[in-house]
Motif scaffolding. Structure first.
Motif, PDB file in Angstrom:
ATOM      1  N   ILE A  89       0.698  -1.307   0.685  1.00  0.00           N
ATOM      2  CA  ILE A  89      -0.099   0.025   0.334  1.00  0.00           C
ATOM      3  C   ILE A  89       0.700   0.964  -0.056  1.00  0.00           C
ATOM      4  CG2 ILE A  89      -0.028   0.433   2.624  1.00  0.00           C
ATOM      5  CD1 ILE A  89      -3.012   0.940   2.160  1.00  0.00           C
ATOM      6  N   ASP A  90       0.331   2.604  -0.800  1.00  0.00           N
ATOM      7  CA  ASP A  90       1.524   3.203  -0.806  1.00  0.00           C
ATOM      8  C   ASP A  90       0.908   3.981   0.497  1.00  0.00           C
ATOM      9  OD1 ASP A  90       1.746   5.845  -1.308  1.00  0.00           O
ATOM     10  OD2 ASP A  90       1.142   6.262  -3.021  1.00  0.00           O
ATOM     11  N   ALA A  91       1.574   4.419   1.535  1.00  0.00           N
ATOM     12  CA  ALA A  91       1.322   4.949   2.631  1.00  0.00           C
ATOM     13  C   ALA A  91       1.733   6.568   2.954  1.00  0.00           C
ATOM     14  CB  ALA A  91       1.768   4.122   3.131  1.00  0.00           C
ATOM     15  N   THR A  92       2.085   6.909   1.850  1.00  0.00           N
ATOM     16  CA  THR A  92       2.136   8.282   1.861  1.00  0.00           C
ATOM     17  C   THR A  92       1.408   9.341   1.947  1.00  0.00           C
ATOM     18  OG1 THR A  92       2.667   8.906  -0.067  1.00  0.00           O
ATOM     19  CG2 THR A  92       4.819   8.634   0.882  1.00  0.00           C
ATOM     20  N   ALA A  93       1.128  10.303   1.912  1.00  0.00           N
ATOM     21  CA  ALA A  93       0.324  11.377   2.136  1.00  0.00           C
ATOM     22  C   ALA A  93      -0.567  11.620   0.546  1.00  0.00           C
ATOM     23  CB  ALA A  93       0.777  12.676   2.080  1.00  0.00           C
ATOM     24  N   PRO A  94      -1.905  11.983   0.422  1.00  0.00           N
ATOM     25  CA  PRO A  94      -2.315  12.311   1.794  1.00  0.00           C
ATOM     26  C   PRO A  94      -3.275  10.614   2.621  1.00  0.00           C
ATOM     27  CG  PRO A  94      -3.974  11.927  -0.204  1.00  0.00           C
ATOM     28  CD  PRO A  94      -2.537  12.001  -0.529  1.00  0.00           C
ATOM     29  N   HIS A  95      -2.701   9.770   2.436  1.00  0.00           N
ATOM     30  CA  HIS A  95      -3.070   8.333   2.811  1.00  0.00           C
ATOM     31  C   HIS A  95      -3.234   8.173   4.002  1.00  0.00           C
ATOM     32  CE1 HIS A  95      -2.136   7.328  -1.447  1.00  0.00           C
ATOM     33  NE2 HIS A  95      -3.721   8.020  -1.560  1.00  0.00           N
ATOM     34  N   MET A  96      -1.316   8.428   4.113  1.00  0.00           N
ATOM     35  CA  MET A  96      -0.531   8.005   5.767  1.00  0.00           C
ATOM     36  C   MET A  96      -0.971   7.127   6.541  1.00  0.00           C
ATOM     37  SD  MET A  96       0.873  11.851   5.910  1.00  0.00           S
ATOM     38  CE  MET A  96       1.625  11.254   7.287  1.00  0.00           C
ATOM     39  N   VAL A  97      -0.824   6.237   5.946  1.00  0.00           N
ATOM     40  CA  VAL A  97      -1.044   4.718   6.541  1.00  0.00           C
ATOM     41  C   VAL A  97       0.548   4.396   7.185  1.00  0.00           C
ATOM     42  CG1 VAL A  97      -1.509   2.138   6.201  1.00  0.00           C
ATOM     43  CG2 VAL A  97      -2.554   4.036   4.754  1.00  0.00           C
ATOM     44  N   ASP A  98       0.151   3.973   8.447  1.00  0.00           N
ATOM     45  CA  ASP A  98       1.278   3.908   9.687  1.00  0.00           C
ATOM     46  C   ASP A  98       1.213   1.802  10.072  1.00  0.00           C
ATOM     47  OD1 ASP A  98       2.410   6.154   9.460  1.00  0.00           O
ATOM     48  OD2 ASP A  98       2.063   6.692  10.482  1.00  0.00           O
ATOM     49  N   PRO A  99       1.798   1.656   9.801  1.00  0.00           N
ATOM     50  CA  PRO A  99       1.102   0.139  10.179  1.00  0.00           C
ATOM     51  C   PRO A  99       0.991   0.535  11.930  1.00  0.00           C
ATOM     52  CG  PRO A  99       3.769   0.337   9.725  1.00  0.00           C
ATOM     53  CD  PRO A  99       3.359   1.718  10.118  1.00  0.00           C
ATOM     54  N   ILE A 100       0.456  -1.471  11.730  1.00  0.00           N
ATOM     55  CA  ILE A 100      -1.054  -1.681  13.161  1.00  0.00           C
ATOM     56  C   ILE A 100      -0.085  -2.477  14.254  1.00  0.00           C
ATOM     57  CG2 ILE A 100      -2.897  -2.279  13.830  1.00  0.00           C
ATOM     58  CD1 ILE A 100      -3.844  -1.104  11.386  1.00  0.00           C
ATOM     59  N   TYR A 101       0.789  -3.324  13.026  1.00  0.00           N
ATOM     60  CA  TYR A 101       1.556  -4.798  13.735  1.00  0.00           C
ATOM     61  C   TYR A 101       3.045  -4.635  13.729  1.00  0.00           C
ATOM     62  CZ  TYR A 101      -3.180  -6.373  14.996  1.00  0.00           C
ATOM     63  OH  TYR A 101      -4.835  -5.793  15.591  1.00  0.00           O
ATOM     64  N   PRO A 102       3.802  -3.536  13.812  1.00  0.00           N
ATOM     65  CA  PRO A 102       4.885  -3.322  13.043  1.00  0.00           C
ATOM     66  C   PRO A 102       5.497  -4.906  12.854  1.00  0.00           C
ATOM     67  CG  PRO A 102       4.497  -1.391  14.408  1.00  0.00           C
ATOM     68  CD  PRO A 102       3.637  -2.468  14.536  1.00  0.00           C
ATOM     69  N   GLY A 103       6.179  -4.900  12.150  1.00  0.00           N
ATOM     70  CA  GLY A 103       6.984  -6.067  12.553  1.00  0.00           C
ATOM     71  C   GLY A 103       6.756  -7.851  11.899  1.00  0.00           C
ATOM     72  N   ALA A 104       5.427  -7.715  13.273  1.00  0.00           N
ATOM     73  CA  ALA A 104       4.491  -8.648  12.911  1.00  0.00           C
ATOM     74  C   ALA A 104       3.704  -9.388  11.726  1.00  0.00           C
ATOM     75  CB  ALA A 104       3.894  -8.829  14.288  1.00  0.00           C
ATOM     76  N   VAL A 105       2.896  -8.177  11.813  1.00  0.00           N
ATOM     77  CA  VAL A 105       2.335  -7.709   9.956  1.00  0.00           C
ATOM     78  C   VAL A 105       3.037  -6.851   9.080  1.00  0.00           C
ATOM     79  CG1 VAL A 105       0.781  -7.736   9.153  1.00  0.00           C
ATOM     80  CG2 VAL A 105       0.026  -8.920  10.724  1.00  0.00           C
ATOM     81  N   ASP A 106       2.735  -5.659   9.564  1.00  0.00           N
ATOM     82  CA  ASP A 106       3.318  -4.096   8.388  1.00  0.00           C
ATOM     83  C   ASP A 106       4.960  -4.034   8.502  1.00  0.00           C
ATOM     84  OD1 ASP A 106       0.567  -3.015   8.535  1.00  0.00           O
ATOM     85  OD2 ASP A 106       0.991  -3.721  10.282  1.00  0.00           O
ATOM     86  N   GLU A 107       5.296  -3.922   7.018  1.00  0.00           N
ATOM     87  CA  GLU A 107       6.273  -3.426   7.240  1.00  0.00           C
ATOM     88  C   GLU A 107       6.640  -1.918   6.283  1.00  0.00           C
ATOM     89  OE1 GLU A 107      10.576  -5.776   5.457  1.00  0.00           O
ATOM     90  OE2 GLU A 107       8.767  -6.592   6.169  1.00  0.00           O
ATOM     91  N   ILE A 108       7.646  -1.415   6.622  1.00  0.00           N
ATOM     92  CA  ILE A 108       7.788   0.007   5.747  1.00  0.00           C
ATOM     93  C   ILE A 108       8.681  -0.729   4.823  1.00  0.00           C
ATOM     94  CG2 ILE A 108       8.492   2.357   5.811  1.00  0.00           C
ATOM     95  CD1 ILE A 108       7.274   2.341   8.291  1.00  0.00           C
ATOM     96  N   ILE A 109       8.401  -0.038   4.346  1.00  0.00           N
ATOM     97  CA  ILE A 109       9.049   0.207   2.743  1.00  0.00           C
ATOM     98  C   ILE A 109       9.772   1.542   2.766  1.00  0.00           C
ATOM     99  CG2 ILE A 109       9.935  -0.765   0.268  1.00  0.00           C
ATOM    100  CD1 ILE A 109       9.466  -2.780   2.229  1.00  0.00           C
ATOM    101  N   ASN A 110      11.475   1.736   2.058  1.00  0.00           N
ATOM    102  CA  ASN A 110      11.608   3.641   2.357  1.00  0.00           C
ATOM    103  C   ASN A 110      11.821   3.695   0.699  1.00  0.00           C
ATOM    104  OD1 ASN A 110      11.407   6.260   2.508  1.00  0.00           O
ATOM    105  ND2 ASN A 110      13.524   5.927   3.742  1.00  0.00           N
ATOM    106  N   MET A 111      10.801   4.043  -0.087  1.00  0.00           N
ATOM    107  CA  MET A 111      11.367   3.999  -1.671  1.00  0.00           C
ATOM    108  C   MET A 111      12.475   5.637  -1.273  1.00  0.00           C
ATOM    109  SD  MET A 111       9.729   1.918  -3.352  1.00  0.00           S
ATOM    110  CE  MET A 111       9.849   2.037  -4.503  1.00  0.00           C
ATOM    111  N   GLY A 112      12.328   5.961  -0.512  1.00  0.00           N
ATOM    112  CA  GLY A 112      12.969   7.811  -0.122  1.00  0.00           C
ATOM    113  C   GLY A 112      14.764   7.301  -0.619  1.00  0.00           C
ATOM    114  N   ILE A 113      15.221   6.098   0.013  1.00  0.00           N
ATOM    115  CA  ILE A 113      16.651   6.135   0.041  1.00  0.00           C
ATOM    116  C   ILE A 113      17.483   5.507  -1.764  1.00  0.00           C
ATOM    117  CG2 ILE A 113      16.175   4.402   1.991  1.00  0.00           C
ATOM    118  CD1 ILE A 113      16.895   1.907   0.143  1.00  0.00           C
ATOM    119  N   ALA A 114      16.507   5.575  -1.986  1.00  0.00           N
ATOM    120  CA  ALA A 114      17.117   5.706  -3.809  1.00  0.00           C
ATOM    121  C   ALA A 114      17.335   7.529  -4.640  1.00  0.00           C
ATOM    122  CB  ALA A 114      16.095   4.960  -5.172  1.00  0.00           C
ATOM    123  N   LEU A 115      16.338   8.559  -3.650  1.00  0.00           N
ATOM    124  CA  LEU A 115      16.899  10.095  -3.849  1.00  0.00           C
ATOM    125  C   LEU A 115      17.882  10.387  -3.453  1.00  0.00           C
ATOM    126  CD1 LEU A 115      13.015  10.648  -2.586  1.00  0.00           C
ATOM    127  CD2 LEU A 115      14.261  11.109  -5.219  1.00  0.00           C
TER     128      LEU A 115
END
Length: 360
Positions: A89-115
């Protein structure tokens, strides 16, 4: 829930209330194996990554749900691989989705590291100006949609005056008898999304495709004010009470209303032919104007036509502004694309495939 190869819908919508999000409904987090929340600016390849991952698993024979972006219907806000209980899921604005179960289910993928942030900072003033122009266009679009609401309310009221509620109530009772021949044990679940959205390409709907494989279709036909949403809500509540999963497809103009409902376990779709998506469905049709007083409809005809004209005029203006926001957004993406290290994006794609293939 039953998926056949591909299905398309919207998780968010541009409504008279502003942007309305159903992003937390992408997948049931209690049952999901993995949900990747993708962070990163415009043009960092979020949608491209999701399309590429979707194609990989589609080629392997899995079903894919594509969640399109209402601000750019050619882009994706998310994908689901239902058989594997995986989602991105696209978790950036205006969606602003954050992990509910970090690590256990949800994980953040940071595309910004390519910038290359140093390169972007050199264009700081230009970038800020473009961001503001995009925001201004969306805010104006929402004002025109909001201005259309009282006109739509008046149109609805004029139609409702003609409705014979005694005869109208028979529709719901008839549907209850025809839809439900049995019930399951326990209490069902529900999901809320959009089949239709106001987009830069105009009003886009996936409703006909979403309902096409359902064996049993009931079609509610009629303009605003004829109580179609009320009927769908009542049938949906009863379906859930009888133990069935219900997918509510919300009205793209007013998210408080329901446009269609799907009950996949009994292959039943209850759909509306309405003033927004203007779809046409084959199925058992209930034309609600048949339950109305024709003399009142005739009396209100000129006022209804006036409301319709003004309503669509305001909708068209809002769609133009959403389209302008998208045109400017393309300029914004150009700045980011120039600053991307594509080899980093390739590595992110490889990592995602490896994460997901563990669940095959």
């Amino acid at each position: 829930m039953t998926y056949i190869n591909e299905r398309h819908l919207f998780l968010g919508g541009n409504t008279y209330k502003g942007f309305h999000s159903f992003f937390n409904n992408i997948i049931n987090k209690e049952e999901a194996n993995r949900v990747l929340c993708i962070k990163g600016g415009p043009g960092t390849g979020k949608s491209y990554l999701m399309k590429k991952v979707a194609t990989h698993f589609l080629d392997k024979g899995y079903s894919i749900e594509y969640n399109h972006c209402s601000s750019d219907d050619k882009s994706l806000d998310g994908i689901v691989i239902p058989e594997l209980k995986l989602a991105m899921i696209d978790a950036t604005a205006p969606h602003m989705v954050d992990p509910i179960y970090p690590g256990a289910v949800d994980e953040i993928i940071n595309m910004g590291i390519a910038l290359d942030n140093d390169a972007l900072s050199l264009n700081k003033k230009n970038l800020m100006k473009v961001y503001k122009e995009i925001s201004n266009n969306f805010q104006r679009a929402y004002k025109f949609l909001a201005a259309a609401k009282p006109i739509h309310d008046d149109w609805s009221k004029l139609n409702a005056e003609a409705l014979d509620y005694g005869k109208f109530s028979t529709i719901t009772e008839s549907l209850k008898e025809q839809v439900f021949s049995k019930h399951k044990a326990g209490f069902g679940d529900e999901r809320h999304v959009f089949a239709t959205a106001f987009t830069p390409s105009g009003i886009i709907t996936f409703a006909e495709d979403l309902a096409k494989d359902y064996k049993q279709k009931f079609v509610l036909k009629g303009g605003p004010g004829f109580g179609k949403s009320k009927i769908l809500i009542e049938i949906g509540k009863l379906a859930k009470k009888k133990g069935y999963f219900v997918e509510y497809l919300h009205d793209p103009f007013n998210p408080e209303r329901i446009e269609h409902i799907l009950i996949p376990e009994i292959s039943t779709a209850l759909v509306t032919e309405n003033e927004i998506s203007q779809c046409s469905f084959a199925g058992k049709t209930f034309d609600i104007s048949d339950f109305s007083n024709p003399s009142i409809i005739s009396k209100n005809k000129s006022e209804i036509e006036y409301d319709k004209e003004k309503f669509y005029e305001l909708i068209d203006k809002a769609l133009f502004l959403i389209s302008e926001a998208h045109r400017i957004h393309d300029d914004l993406e150009a700045y980011y694309i120039k600053s991307i290290d594509f080899s980093v994006l390739d590595k992110i794609y490889t990592d995602v495939i490896q994460k997901f293939e563990k669940y095959i």
